[in-house]
Design an enzyme around this catalytic site. Sequence first.
Site, PDB file in Angstrom:
ATOM      1  CE1 TYR A 140      41.946  34.905  37.070  1.00 40.78           C
ATOM      2  CE2 TYR A 140      41.146  37.067  37.679  1.00 40.78           C
ATOM      3  CZ  TYR A 140      41.315  36.064  36.740  1.00 40.78           C
ATOM      4  OH  TYR A 140      40.843  36.249  35.467  1.00 40.78           O
ATOM      5  CE  LYS A 195      28.350  26.747  33.015  1.00 44.45           C
ATOM      6  NZ  LYS A 195      27.508  26.820  31.850  1.00 44.45           N
ATOM      7  CG  ASP A 227      26.872  29.183  29.533  1.00 43.19           C
ATOM      8  OD1 ASP A 227      26.344  29.759  30.508  1.00 43.19           O
ATOM      9  OD2 ASP A 227      26.596  28.007  29.225  1.00 43.19           O
ATOM     10  CG  ASP A 251      40.058  39.092  33.648  1.00 44.05           C
ATOM     11  OD1 ASP A 251      40.122  40.123  32.957  1.00 44.05           O
ATOM     12  OD2 ASP A 251      41.041  38.368  33.894  1.00 44.05           O
ATOM     13  CG  ASP A 255      39.190  42.754  28.850  1.00 46.07           C
ATOM     14  OD1 ASP A 255      39.086  43.634  29.728  1.00 46.07           O
ATOM     15  OD2 ASP A 255      40.290  42.323  28.445  1.00 46.07           O
TER      16      ASP A 255
END
Length: 362
Positions: A140, A195, A227, A251, A255
């Site tokens: 970001y 990852k 994942d 993020d 959620d």
Amino acid sequence: MTKKIAVLPGDGIGPEIVAQAVKVLDVLKADGLDIVMEEGAIGGAGYDAAGDPLPEATLKLARESDAVLLGAVGGPQYDKLDRPLRPERGLLRIRKELNLFANLRPALLYPELAEASSLKPEVVSGLDIMIVRELTGDVYFGQPRGIEVRATADGKTERVGFNTMIYAESEVRRVARVAFDIAMKRGKKLCSVEKANVLECSELWREVVLEVAKDYPEVELSHMYVDNAAMQLVKWPKQFDVIVTGNIFGDILSDQASMLSGSIGMLPSASLDEHNKGMYEPIHGSAPDIAGQDKANPLATILSVAMMLRYSFGDEANAQRVENAVKAVLAQGIRTVDIATAGCQIVSCSAMGDAVVAAMCG
Ligand code: NAD
């Protein structure tokens, strides 16, 4: 030492839900908690008052406070403003100005509300996970970023969009410490999600987390690829205690995890700086569709007060007093309309605040 709390109600249902959280703080204050509260404008309310979604006076108040309690910002009447003047910009700016790099999002499901989840009750009932998301780094904020026209191999051109995933070891270390400290106060289990099989940025993340782990021998550390973590969160979420992860993975996962509980009005959050100064807010928005009707669920905001007591003030006893009052109210079958179940007693936002206060004093 007196603790100062900046109270920023914001927009939409913000003032209604924050008023209930202030009732709870007033009870604690009357019983000896040494706090002062001062109100400031943020979001659309900041724009209306001072032409800025984060007025200078509000930022000053937040800086000189020990913690910030925020309602929510935003509303359709502000959607046509220039981007820098929009309410959400005020929120992003205050997080950045206060250097709130660690975002704590619990995914918690009270057994009484297990029917509200889209997953089977036995999978989610009693769920209690804490996700620690790094909030000020990663893709970001990484440079370079942009969209530009580049040459292709066959001599033509095409547009390319790019961002940079980047973490400095100091950034990983500080958020890992926050996560280990939280794990120590909970079930002493920490899962670091990245990852590392594909990304160098994640490889470094894992190395640094392993280094920090040496200072926390009591915490059982595991690593999981993002994942797989996404899959495990819906398969058997109760295997997790604390999860620590980077900005973009966090993020998405936070959620996903918060929705396991199926009730947006129940979930608090905290964003902390290096010294545990924090901003505390419900995860939901300003709900303009129900604003001004006294029917919003104030429990996420009230539970944000419990997080403030625990993480910024180190006051576990009062944190539990607030959380136990919320549990007692739910056990009595008292519900706002968003979490209503068959046979419950539906109450207004302010009546829910009163019920929590009564349970605290009962
Ligand atoms: P929202 O979270 O405000 O509302 C989504 C749905 O959930 C609505 O139906 C709403 O009525 C309901 N809801 C939310 N909180 C509730 C509560 N406490 N009790 C009962 N029901 C509740 O999300 P949205 O509709 O996408 O956004 C509305 C505004 O909020 C927008 O301006 C958006 O930018 C802003 N927003 C702000 C924040 C924040 O301040 N942190 C977060 C998300 C959205």
